[in-house]
Design a protein around this motif. Sequence first.
Motif, PDB file in Angstrom:
ATOM      1  N   ASP A 184       7.854   2.398   1.242  1.00 33.64           N
ATOM      2  CA  ASP A 184       8.055   3.635   0.504  1.00 33.64           C
ATOM      3  C   ASP A 184       8.232   4.804   1.470  1.00 33.64           C
ATOM      4  O   ASP A 184       7.539   4.877   2.494  1.00 33.64           O
ATOM      5  CB  ASP A 184       6.852   3.889  -0.412  1.00 33.64           C
ATOM      6  N   GLY A 185       9.136   5.699   1.101  1.00 31.69           N
ATOM      7  CA  GLY A 185       9.402   6.841   1.961  1.00 31.69           C
ATOM      8  C   GLY A 185       8.188   7.726   2.167  1.00 31.69           C
ATOM      9  O   GLY A 185       8.100   8.466   3.150  1.00 31.69           O
ATOM     10  N   ALA A 186       7.235   7.652   1.239  1.00 26.11           N
ATOM     11  CA  ALA A 186       6.027   8.486   1.370  1.00 26.11           C
ATOM     12  C   ALA A 186       5.088   7.962   2.455  1.00 26.11           C
ATOM     13  O   ALA A 186       4.170   8.661   2.881  1.00 26.11           O
ATOM     14  CB  ALA A 186       5.292   8.528   0.033  1.00 26.11           C
ATOM     15  N   LEU A 187       5.319   6.727   2.864  1.00 29.39           N
ATOM     16  CA  LEU A 187       4.468   6.153   3.917  1.00 29.39           C
ATOM     17  C   LEU A 187       5.042   6.578   5.266  1.00 29.39           C
ATOM     18  O   LEU A 187       6.091   6.095   5.690  1.00 29.39           O
ATOM     19  CB  LEU A 187       4.453   4.625   3.786  1.00 29.39           C
ATOM     20  N   LYS A 188       4.344   7.473   5.905  1.00 26.06           N
ATOM     21  CA  LYS A 188       4.850   8.051   7.154  1.00 26.06           C
ATOM     22  C   LYS A 188       4.211   7.369   8.360  1.00 26.06           C
ATOM     23  O   LYS A 188       3.104   6.821   8.271  1.00 26.06           O
ATOM     24  CB  LYS A 188       4.531   9.550   7.200  1.00 26.06           C
ATOM     25  N   ASN A 189       4.891   7.495   9.472  1.00 18.66           N
ATOM     26  CA  ASN A 189       4.398   6.977  10.746  1.00 18.66           C
ATOM     27  C   ASN A 189       4.147   5.470  10.697  1.00 18.66           C
ATOM     28  O   ASN A 189       3.213   4.978  11.308  1.00 18.66           O
ATOM     29  CB  ASN A 189       3.115   7.707  11.171  1.00 18.66           C
ATOM     30  N   HIS A 190       4.978   4.783   9.971  1.00 23.18           N
ATOM     31  CA  HIS A 190       4.850   3.331   9.876  1.00 23.18           C
ATOM     32  C   HIS A 190       6.067   2.683  10.519  1.00 23.18           C
ATOM     33  O   HIS A 190       7.202   3.100  10.279  1.00 23.18           O
ATOM     34  CB  HIS A 190       4.760   2.899   8.411  1.00 23.18           C
ATOM     35  N   GLY A 191       5.819   1.706  11.323  1.00 21.51           N
ATOM     36  CA  GLY A 191       6.922   0.963  11.931  1.00 21.51           C
ATOM     37  C   GLY A 191       6.726  -0.522  11.697  1.00 21.51           C
ATOM     38  O   GLY A 191       5.649  -1.049  11.964  1.00 21.51           O
ATOM     39  N   PRO A 192       7.725  -1.199  11.171  1.00 24.57           N
ATOM     40  CA  PRO A 192       7.568  -2.637  10.908  1.00 24.57           C
ATOM     41  C   PRO A 192       7.665  -3.446  12.189  1.00 24.57           C
ATOM     42  O   PRO A 192       8.231  -2.989  13.178  1.00 24.57           O
ATOM     43  CB  PRO A 192       8.752  -2.940   9.993  1.00 24.57           C
ATOM     44  N   ASN A 193       7.107  -4.610  12.145  1.00 25.87           N
ATOM     45  CA  ASN A 193       7.230  -5.518  13.293  1.00 25.87           C
ATOM     46  C   ASN A 193       6.927  -6.936  12.831  1.00 25.87           C
ATOM     47  O   ASN A 193       6.567  -7.171  11.674  1.00 25.87           O
ATOM     48  CB  ASN A 193       6.279  -5.110  14.422  1.00 25.87           C
ATOM     49  N   LEU A 194       7.047  -7.864  13.757  1.00 30.74           N
ATOM     50  CA  LEU A 194       6.715  -9.255  13.458  1.00 30.74           C
ATOM     51  C   LEU A 194       5.207  -9.390  13.351  1.00 30.74           C
ATOM     52  O   LEU A 194       4.452  -8.563  13.854  1.00 30.74           O
ATOM     53  CB  LEU A 194       7.204 -10.156  14.593  1.00 30.74           C
ATOM     54  N   GLY A 195       4.791 -10.490  12.735  1.00 25.48           N
ATOM     55  CA  GLY A 195       3.381 -10.845  12.801  1.00 25.48           C
ATOM     56  C   GLY A 195       2.552 -10.363  11.631  1.00 25.48           C
ATOM     57  O   GLY A 195       3.029  -9.686  10.723  1.00 25.48           O
ATOM     58  N   TYR A 196       1.281 -10.761  11.688  1.00 27.68           N
ATOM     59  CA  TYR A 196       0.371 -10.561  10.561  1.00 27.68           C
ATOM     60  C   TYR A 196      -0.356  -9.224  10.586  1.00 27.68           C
ATOM     61  O   TYR A 196      -1.128  -8.934   9.683  1.00 27.68           O
ATOM     62  CB  TYR A 196      -0.696 -11.664  10.573  1.00 27.68           C
ATOM     63  N   ASP A 197      -0.159  -8.429  11.639  1.00 26.59           N
ATOM     64  CA  ASP A 197      -1.034  -7.273  11.840  1.00 26.59           C
ATOM     65  C   ASP A 197      -0.704  -6.095  10.918  1.00 26.59           C
ATOM     66  O   ASP A 197      -0.365  -4.995  11.376  1.00 26.59           O
ATOM     67  CB  ASP A 197      -0.973  -6.838  13.305  1.00 26.59           C
ATOM     68  N   TYR A 198      -0.844  -6.306   9.635  1.00 22.79           N
ATOM     69  CA  TYR A 198      -0.598  -5.233   8.668  1.00 22.79           C
ATOM     70  C   TYR A 198      -1.535  -4.050   8.945  1.00 22.79           C
ATOM     71  O   TYR A 198      -1.127  -2.907   8.948  1.00 22.79           O
ATOM     72  CB  TYR A 198      -0.856  -5.735   7.239  1.00 22.79           C
ATOM     73  N   GLY A 199      -2.811  -4.371   9.141  1.00 21.35           N
ATOM     74  CA  GLY A 199      -3.810  -3.313   9.348  1.00 21.35           C
ATOM     75  C   GLY A 199      -3.475  -2.490  10.578  1.00 21.35           C
ATOM     76  O   GLY A 199      -3.543  -1.253  10.549  1.00 21.35           O
ATOM     77  N   GLY A 200      -3.100  -3.170  11.648  1.00 23.60           N
ATOM     78  CA  GLY A 200      -2.764  -2.477  12.891  1.00 23.60           C
ATOM     79  C   GLY A 200      -1.563  -1.553  12.720  1.00 23.60           C
ATOM     80  O   GLY A 200      -1.527  -0.451  13.264  1.00 23.60           O
ATOM     81  N   ARG A 201      -0.597  -1.997  11.922  1.00 19.21           N
ATOM     82  CA  ARG A 201       0.608  -1.187  11.731  1.00 19.21           C
ATOM     83  C   ARG A 201       0.362  -0.013  10.782  1.00 19.21           C
ATOM     84  O   ARG A 201       1.111   0.959  10.779  1.00 19.21           O
ATOM     85  CB  ARG A 201       1.747  -2.064  11.210  1.00 19.21           C
ATOM     86  N   LEU A 202      -0.679  -0.131   9.961  1.00 12.83           N
ATOM     87  CA  LEU A 202      -0.938   0.927   8.972  1.00 12.83           C
ATOM     88  C   LEU A 202      -2.034   1.900   9.414  1.00 12.83           C
ATOM     89  O   LEU A 202      -2.257   2.921   8.768  1.00 12.83           O
ATOM     90  CB  LEU A 202      -1.336   0.299   7.627  1.00 12.83           C
ATOM     91  N   MET A 203      -2.717   1.542  10.481  1.00 10.60           N
ATOM     92  CA  MET A 203      -3.869   2.315  10.935  1.00 10.60           C
ATOM     93  C   MET A 203      -3.537   3.798  11.139  1.00 10.60           C
ATOM     94  O   MET A 203      -4.288   4.677  10.756  1.00 10.60           O
ATOM     95  CB  MET A 203      -4.316   1.693  12.259  1.00 10.60           C
ATOM     96  N   ALA A 204      -2.382   4.070  11.760  1.00 13.31           N
ATOM     97  CA  ALA A 204      -2.029   5.459  12.051  1.00 13.31           C
ATOM     98  C   ALA A 204      -1.010   6.010  11.049  1.00 13.31           C
ATOM     99  O   ALA A 204      -0.491   7.104  11.220  1.00 13.31           O
ATOM    100  CB  ALA A 204      -1.466   5.566  13.464  1.00 13.31           C
ATOM    101  N   ALA A 205      -0.738   5.220  10.007  1.00 13.23           N
ATOM    102  CA  ALA A 205       0.220   5.683   8.995  1.00 13.23           C
ATOM    103  C   ALA A 205      -0.492   6.597   8.001  1.00 13.23           C
ATOM    104  O   ALA A 205      -1.713   6.565   7.878  1.00 13.23           O
ATOM    105  CB  ALA A 205       0.823   4.492   8.272  1.00 13.23           C
ATOM    106  N   TRP A 206       0.269   7.411   7.301  1.00 10.85           N
ATOM    107  CA  TRP A 206      -0.324   8.288   6.299  1.00 10.85           C
ATOM    108  C   TRP A 206       0.621   8.477   5.124  1.00 10.85           C
ATOM    109  O   TRP A 206       1.803   8.168   5.222  1.00 10.85           O
ATOM    110  CB  TRP A 206      -0.742   9.631   6.908  1.00 10.85           C
ATOM    111  N   LEU A 207       0.051   8.962   4.042  1.00 16.21           N
ATOM    112  CA  LEU A 207       0.837   9.079   2.810  1.00 16.21           C
ATOM    113  C   LEU A 207       1.187  10.531   2.533  1.00 16.21           C
ATOM    114  O   LEU A 207       0.309  11.389   2.517  1.00 16.21           O
ATOM    115  CB  LEU A 207       0.057   8.500   1.626  1.00 16.21           C
ATOM    116  N   ASP A 208       2.449  10.771   2.296  1.00 17.43           N
ATOM    117  CA  ASP A 208       2.915  12.128   2.007  1.00 17.43           C
ATOM    118  C   ASP A 208       3.305  12.204   0.531  1.00 17.43           C
ATOM    119  O   ASP A 208       4.473  12.193   0.182  1.00 17.43           O
ATOM    120  CB  ASP A 208       4.117  12.436   2.912  1.00 17.43           C
ATOM    121  N   ARG A 209       2.311  12.222  -0.345  1.00 15.24           N
ATOM    122  CA  ARG A 209       2.611  12.341  -1.776  1.00 15.24           C
ATOM    123  C   ARG A 209       1.428  12.940  -2.531  1.00 15.24           C
ATOM    124  O   ARG A 209       0.338  12.925  -2.027  1.00 15.24           O
ATOM    125  CB  ARG A 209       2.992  10.995  -2.375  1.00 15.24           C
TER     126      ARG A 209
END
Lengths: 541, 314
Positions: free
Chosen positions: A516-541
């Motif tokens: 979702d476009g509201a999810l900022k500072n998120h970058g996709p990558n390979l692997g299972y580390d959803y938590g690691g990829r979302l740790m510094a992400a934030w929601l703009d809504r």
Amino acid sequence: MELRRRDVLAGGATLAATTLLPRTASAQTPRRGGTLALRLWDPPNWDLDQTISYKTHIAHTFTHSRLVKHKAGPGVAPGSLVIEGDLAESWTQPNETTYVFKLRRGVRWHNKPPVNGRELTAEDVRYTVERFLTVKGNANAYMLRSVDKVEAPDKYTVKFTLKEPFAWFLDMLANPMAVAIVAKEVVDKYGDLKPWESVIGTGPWMLDSYRPNIGYTYVRHPAYFVAGQPYIDRVEVTVDEDNASRTASFLAGKYDLGWELPGGIARSDWLQLRDTLKTKRPNLRVAEFPGNVGNHVSMRVDQKPFSDLRVRQAMSMALDRKALIDTLYEGSGVANPPGVPLALKDWSLPVDQLGDGAKNFAYDPKEAKRLLAAAGYPNGFPATICWTTYGTPIVVDHAQLVVKYFKDVGIDAKLDTKEYGAYISTCFYGKFDSLAFGPQTPFLDGDNYLFGYYYPGEMKNQSHVNDPVVADMLVRQRRTFDVGKRRELIHEAQRYLAKQVYYTTSVGTMYTVVWDGALKNHGPNLGYDYGGRLMAAWLDR
Amino acid sequence: MLKRYLARRLLVAVPSLLIASAIVFMLPRLIPGDAVQLMLAETSYAKDIDELRAKLGLDRPFHVQYVEWLARAARGDLGESLWTRRPVLSELAQRLPVTGELALYATVSALLIALPIGVVAAARQDSLSDYVLRSLAILGLSVPNFWLATLLIVLPAIWWGWRPVTGFVEFRQDPVAHVAQILLPALILGIASAAALMRLTRGMLLEVLRQDYVRTAWAKGLTERAVVIKHGLRNAVIPVITLLGTQLPLILGGTVIIEQIFGLPGVSRFLFDAINQRDYPVIQGVNLLVVSTVVLVNLVVDALYAVLDPRIRY
């Protein structure tokens, strides 16, 4: 956004990621709060060391920390796996077999009994590694088999002594399939870590509730050791096992990330939905990059007829990889080289750079028949392919097409369908008489794809490869710490493997990851580390 | 009289249940695949396959396992799930209300749809509305509920961005959302049964409306409503109630797919997962429960005849 397949394949993952860099988001101030909605999976149990299931491994990336992790964020190109500290503030390698990690101070466990938010110590790390290596039933224990001993000389220092040099050691520690740090008190209290109540870590979120087959909720860990993070207060996970239901929910904006690993949408669904999504979710962000799930046919190369190189070459030449990509993945797939898949772009060598072995990956049924005749099989030979459907139509289609291509050159291969459990406990580990087929584990390092599948005696050496040349290369790359030199060794190994074709390497998919476009500072990558990829992400809504 | 009748029926139900129990015990073991292999697929100790099989009691002769299971079932102990190691009965107790609620709403929806439509179709025999309603009934019988469910989930999402509640909401959390999330799956489940019930209601009512006493009722100058509903429907409804009893297994069978599609954590979804995992005690427990429910419901239906038709005596 639209990406041409040619661009993605030519430029690898980098182009896709670069095009999508949310530069404006990086410049904005992160906002605290909000609830992220995800479709994930119901873990078979919650003990990381008692299952090989990605469902459990992914769930733990929200709640647990590792010593090191893969760098995440919009600036990281998918397929690039750079290691950085997680619990470890720093580390040194005094010699080839010793690693010393300095832990961050003030890392707090979740405030739940029996740990009640106490500080994490080096002893916790030592205990976790020891449990990982010794607990019965841990199929991933081999990942740290190089460890001779682990010590905690003081409260914030962990020292690993390896039995032999192992250049991939940090990669193993960073992999969410391996060690997530747990507390001894929790294991003592529950006997094992299977109950959801025992999910207590030092990670950015805490598991707040779990309803089997329905979903689970994470809440922010207020004492998380990275100041201000995580920004997202709650993560609501829905276990949604019906594709129509998942599709409808996503269209209606009820999930913030794609519903398939690693936050994507299956190619066939994506092609059907993308136009609708343009109107329903115009702010959706999309990234396409090669997936790291390899598919291959393994064979008993220790027995006739597969011990004959010409037979193996014929099998590889029998596959029309372009047609397979067109049919299975609607034209958007990858023709992987042997060993490391293209998704690991820092380590893999594209097929056209495989040298003499590249010809084995070109579709040439005429030459395949000639090779079979030369090997003494002018009329082909019968074979059985052990496999399982994984409950996925794409695997079924893939297996049937492989059978068809083999048949075209005279190899009369019959599918021997096994139940998932029977397949995993036998054919997946090389216990079959003729051939086996299936998707393989999506690893995040070159070694697992090579050493595991090609070194004599390894559990996943499905083809029973026993080639001293390969064995020597694989040991040498493990002992080479210089990344450039190691890469060259791996490329050399891939060129050699392309000539030997111990596995008939088939094609893999491209991931289409959406968020979702509201999810900022998120970058996709390979692997299972959803938590690691979302740790510094934030929601703009 | 009724008590004696019920006692006799219960006695007759015993062999039925015994036969059914043997079938539900045997069938899961005929599915290709093995629980122990599936369990070991998640771990690395594949060498311990025999040890685990012995630990779970799966190495003993088939008949020994059956007799022991039956004896325990008779005492109300359905064993433990092979995977969760929790008693099957307590697992069922958690999930039964969801399936029960779904089946109840589905049955009520079926009746609410079938009776008025069946009555209108019979009262307006061979009119346009009769043809339309009968065509709809055939459509309702023909459409598989999983297909209908998929359409009703996906199309509103595509057209209006609307989607039913995702994730199960318990009654105590939000009663309105809880009921709302069950209504659509219940309606879908009820449609096929409604079609069958509607056709039977129409047929029976037409037959009753041709009876002499109905002609007498018309001759007395009673209103259409009184003739059709009071004198006609009451006598036509007995076979409909019988059919309703036979529809219950169909509704329960339908919940297996519907619970999966709508993410409802009921017994049927539990059964679905258990079949995938070859969790024999759970498969046996759920099936035994379903068989017992069907036997019981048929008994209740038989008992209801006397209430609906005072001429019936046991």
